[in-house]
Each structure stands twice: as C-alpha cells, then as structure tokens.
Design a protein around this motif. Structure first.
Motif, PDB file in Angstrom:
ATOM      1  N   TYR A  26       1.136  -0.709   0.132  1.00 35.01           N
ATOM      2  CA  TYR A  26      -0.115   0.049   0.120  1.00 35.01           C
ATOM      3  C   TYR A  26       1.132   0.945   0.132  1.00 35.01           C
ATOM      4  CZ  TYR A  26      -2.946   4.123   1.289  1.00 35.01           C
ATOM      5  OH  TYR A  26      -3.772   4.691   1.320  1.00 35.01           O
ATOM      6  N   ASN A  27       0.463   2.140  -0.704  1.00 34.64           N
ATOM      7  CA  ASN A  27       1.404   3.796  -1.122  1.00 34.64           C
ATOM      8  C   ASN A  27       0.319   4.985  -0.155  1.00 34.64           C
ATOM      9  OD1 ASN A  27       2.149   6.045  -2.050  1.00 34.64           O
ATOM     10  ND2 ASN A  27       3.237   4.851  -3.472  1.00 34.64           N
ATOM     11  N   PRO A  28       0.858   5.159   0.974  1.00 38.96           N
ATOM     12  CA  PRO A  28       0.682   5.944   1.776  1.00 38.96           C
ATOM     13  C   PRO A  28      -0.100   7.004   0.817  1.00 38.96           C
ATOM     14  CG  PRO A  28       2.625   5.253   2.788  1.00 38.96           C
ATOM     15  CD  PRO A  28       1.922   4.645   1.459  1.00 38.96           C
ATOM     16  N   VAL A  29       1.302   7.502   0.154  1.00 38.74           N
ATOM     17  CA  VAL A  29       1.581   9.038  -0.913  1.00 38.74           C
ATOM     18  C   VAL A  29       0.047   8.922  -1.617  1.00 38.74           C
ATOM     19  CG1 VAL A  29       3.041  10.285  -1.960  1.00 38.74           C
ATOM     20  CG2 VAL A  29       3.520   8.979   0.267  1.00 38.74           C
ATOM     21  N   THR A  30      -0.121   7.800  -2.438  1.00 41.41           N
ATOM     22  CA  THR A  30      -1.579   7.738  -3.958  1.00 41.41           C
ATOM     23  C   THR A  30      -2.619   7.235  -3.380  1.00 41.41           C
ATOM     24  OG1 THR A  30      -0.475   5.830  -4.685  1.00 41.41           O
ATOM     25  CG2 THR A  30       0.658   7.373  -5.241  1.00 41.41           C
ATOM     26  N   GLY A  31      -2.030   6.358  -2.576  1.00 40.74           N
ATOM     27  CA  GLY A  31      -3.932   5.692  -1.870  1.00 40.74           C
ATOM     28  C   GLY A  31      -4.066   4.500  -2.934  1.00 40.74           C
ATOM     29  N   ILE A  32      -3.177   4.312  -3.349  1.00 37.39           N
ATOM     30  CA  ILE A  32      -2.971   2.934  -4.497  1.00 37.39           C
ATOM     31  C   ILE A  32      -2.328   1.970  -3.867  1.00 37.39           C
ATOM     32  CG2 ILE A  32      -2.215   1.630  -6.213  1.00 37.39           C
ATOM     33  CD1 ILE A  32      -3.099   4.586  -7.869  1.00 37.39           C
ATOM     34  N   PHE A  33      -2.435   0.415  -4.329  1.00 35.32           N
ATOM     35  CA  PHE A  33      -2.276  -1.164  -2.809  1.00 35.32           C
ATOM     36  C   PHE A  33      -2.420  -1.611  -4.367  1.00 35.32           C
ATOM     37  CE2 PHE A  33      -3.340  -5.376  -2.904  1.00 35.32           C
ATOM     38  CZ  PHE A  33      -2.229  -5.548  -1.559  1.00 35.32           C
ATOM     39  N   THR A  34      -1.278  -2.033  -4.641  1.00 40.73           N
ATOM     40  CA  THR A  34      -0.572  -2.870  -5.690  1.00 40.73           C
ATOM     41  C   THR A  34       0.111  -4.262  -5.010  1.00 40.73           C
ATOM     42  OG1 THR A  34       0.485  -0.838  -6.420  1.00 40.73           O
ATOM     43  CG2 THR A  34       1.358  -2.842  -8.000  1.00 40.73           C
ATOM     44  N   ALA A  35      -0.935  -5.016  -6.307  1.00 39.31           N
ATOM     45  CA  ALA A  35      -0.466  -6.714  -5.740  1.00 39.31           C
ATOM     46  C   ALA A  35       1.222  -7.442  -6.020  1.00 39.31           C
ATOM     47  CB  ALA A  35      -1.320  -7.380  -6.990  1.00 39.31           C
ATOM     48  N   PRO A  36       1.985  -7.725  -4.867  1.00 37.90           N
ATOM     49  CA  PRO A  36       3.175  -7.962  -5.566  1.00 37.90           C
ATOM     50  C   PRO A  36       3.393  -9.213  -5.266  1.00 37.90           C
ATOM     51  CG  PRO A  36       2.896  -7.902  -3.164  1.00 37.90           C
ATOM     52  CD  PRO A  36       2.231  -7.394  -3.596  1.00 37.90           C
ATOM     53  N   VAL A  37       1.769  -9.927  -5.338  1.00 41.00           N
ATOM     54  CA  VAL A  37       2.074 -11.784  -5.475  1.00 41.00           C
ATOM     55  C   VAL A  37       0.493 -12.163  -6.148  1.00 41.00           C
ATOM     56  CG1 VAL A  37       4.185 -12.064  -4.235  1.00 41.00           C
ATOM     57  CG2 VAL A  37       1.837 -11.805  -3.451  1.00 41.00           C
ATOM     58  N   ARG A  38       0.456 -13.088  -6.791  1.00 44.38           N
ATOM     59  CA  ARG A  38      -0.445 -13.836  -7.063  1.00 44.38           C
ATOM     60  C   ARG A  38      -1.912 -14.314  -5.647  1.00 44.38           C
ATOM     61  NH1 ARG A  38      -3.564 -17.944  -9.324  1.00 44.38           N
ATOM     62  NH2 ARG A  38      -4.754 -17.920 -10.789  1.00 44.38           N
ATOM     63  N   GLY A  39      -2.968 -13.440  -5.810  1.00 41.56           N
ATOM     64  CA  GLY A  39      -3.378 -14.634  -4.898  1.00 41.56           C
ATOM     65  C   GLY A  39      -4.605 -13.187  -4.920  1.00 41.56           C
ATOM     66  N   VAL A  40      -5.139 -14.361  -3.386  1.00 42.87           N
ATOM     67  CA  VAL A  40      -6.502 -13.789  -3.312  1.00 42.87           C
ATOM     68  C   VAL A  40      -6.620 -12.749  -1.855  1.00 42.87           C
ATOM     69  CG1 VAL A  40      -8.673 -14.782  -2.056  1.00 42.87           C
ATOM     70  CG2 VAL A  40      -7.398 -15.826  -3.631  1.00 42.87           C
ATOM     71  N   TYR A  41      -7.200 -12.020  -2.166  1.00 45.84           N
ATOM     72  CA  TYR A  41      -6.358 -10.493  -0.989  1.00 45.84           C
ATOM     73  C   TYR A  41      -8.578 -10.177  -1.213  1.00 45.84           C
ATOM     74  CZ  TYR A  41      -2.182 -10.190  -3.243  1.00 45.84           C
ATOM     75  OH  TYR A  41      -0.902 -10.164  -3.440  1.00 45.84           O
ATOM     76  N   LYS A  42      -8.220 -10.250   0.630  1.00 44.21           N
ATOM     77  CA  LYS A  42      -9.859  -9.508   1.289  1.00 44.21           C
ATOM     78  C   LYS A  42      -9.382  -7.673   2.011  1.00 44.21           C
ATOM     79  CE  LYS A  42     -13.447 -10.097   4.359  1.00 44.21           C
ATOM     80  NZ  LYS A  42     -13.829 -11.988   5.854  1.00 44.21           N
ATOM     81  N   PHE A  43     -10.671  -7.080   1.300  1.00 40.64           N
ATOM     82  CA  PHE A  43     -10.373  -4.987   1.414  1.00 40.64           C
ATOM     83  C   PHE A  43     -12.047  -5.705   2.090  1.00 40.64           C
ATOM     84  CE2 PHE A  43      -8.033  -5.832  -2.314  1.00 40.64           C
ATOM     85  CZ  PHE A  43      -6.658  -5.173  -2.308  1.00 40.64           C
TER      86      PHE A  43
END
Length: 180
Positions: A92-109
C-alpha cells in the motif's frame, strides 16, 4: 588343542572386521542422515523466508483522528489513507492511496464510510480502474455509517484503490475513522 585356538582366533578377527564394517556403514548412514536433515532444515528456512516475504497485510485510515471532510468533488477522487497502522509487504502506498499486488493471490478488502446530516456518503472500491464494490449511506439527520468487503483474486501488478464518488463525501474523526 592348537587347531581350535586358531579357528577361534580367526573367528574373532572376522567378527571384529564385520563389526567394524557395520560401524563404518552405520557412521556413513548417520552422516548421510545428518546431511539430509541439514538440507531439509535449510529448505524449511528458505520456505519460511519466502512465505514471510509473500505476506501482505495493511490497514490504514484517512486521518490520525483529526476531524476532516473529504469531498464533495466534481469528479471521482482516490482517497489517500495517510495514517497507516500496518503495511507488511509495503504493497500500500500512503502517498497515492493505491494498493499494488506484489504476488498473485486472493486479497480481502474491507471499506468503511462515515457521514452525517443529509449528505450522501459513497465510496467505490476499484480494481484496475473498474468499480468492484462500494459503500453507500444517506440519512437526513445525525450520523450514518456503511461498510462493505470483497475478496479479489489479484495478479502481480493489479491495483486497488477506493474513490469517493463525484458530488459525494465522507467524514473522518477519532470516533469513527474511515479506514481500509
């Protein structure tokens, strides 16, 4: 008799030789086992390290507790969750507000929205620029809250963000921080 003594002595020598051979084989087998165990332990450590590196967890809020309105804006605006509680994996980038997936997987938001007094509270969780889910609430008076969540299969490099919808808003304070 002397013939019996020779046979007995020969038997002893053979027996000792066989015992020595068995001991040598046993020592070699033990050495092989120790080497195998060491290799296995090393592999386990490598897997633990890789697993630790693959962990991705973050939690953040819009503010650190101060009172703040976000919106209304004339267009959809990405919310920047500046107060980061945890960011394992630094995805997660607290400057842009964007989360970028570093690995393939299931993410819960999970998203939470808070507002009050006759204004619509609407946020949209987006994956790669496309709406996935949102949280909406409206109430004539007093406070109103809404929340939602989703599990997403993300590929490496997929991006997720939360946007406040055009002409809508959210409110944040230390009683009810809006967080992701």
């Amino acid at each position: 008799s002397s013939a019996q003594a020779v046979n007995h002595s020969t038997l002893e020598v053979r027996f000792e030789t066989e015992v020595d051979e068995l001991k040598t084989k046993s020592d070699e087998s033990l050495k092989d086992l120790k080497n195998s165990l060491k290799i296995t332990e090393n592999n386990v450590e490598i897997l633990k390290k890789e697993n630790q590196e693959r962990k991705v967890v973050f939690s953040a809020s819009l503010s650190g507790g101060e009172w703040a309105n976000h919106g209304p804006y004339s267009t959809d605006v990405t919310l920047v969750y500046k107060h980061v509680f945890i960011n394992i994996g630094n995805a997660y980038n607290p400057v842009t507000g964007i989360f970028t997936a570093p690995v393939r997987g299931v993410y819960k938001f999970k998203i939470y929205a808070h507002g009050y007094s006759g204004r619509g509270v609407t946020v949209s969780l987006q994956k790669n620029g496309h709406h996935v889910t949102g949280a909406y609430a409206y109430q004539d008076q007093h406070v109103v809250n809404s929340s939602n969540g989703v599990s997403l299969l993300l590929e490496v490099g997929d991006v997720v963000c939360v946007k406040v919808k055009a002409n809508e808003w959210i409110f944040d304070n230390w009683f009810s921080p809006h967080h992701l």
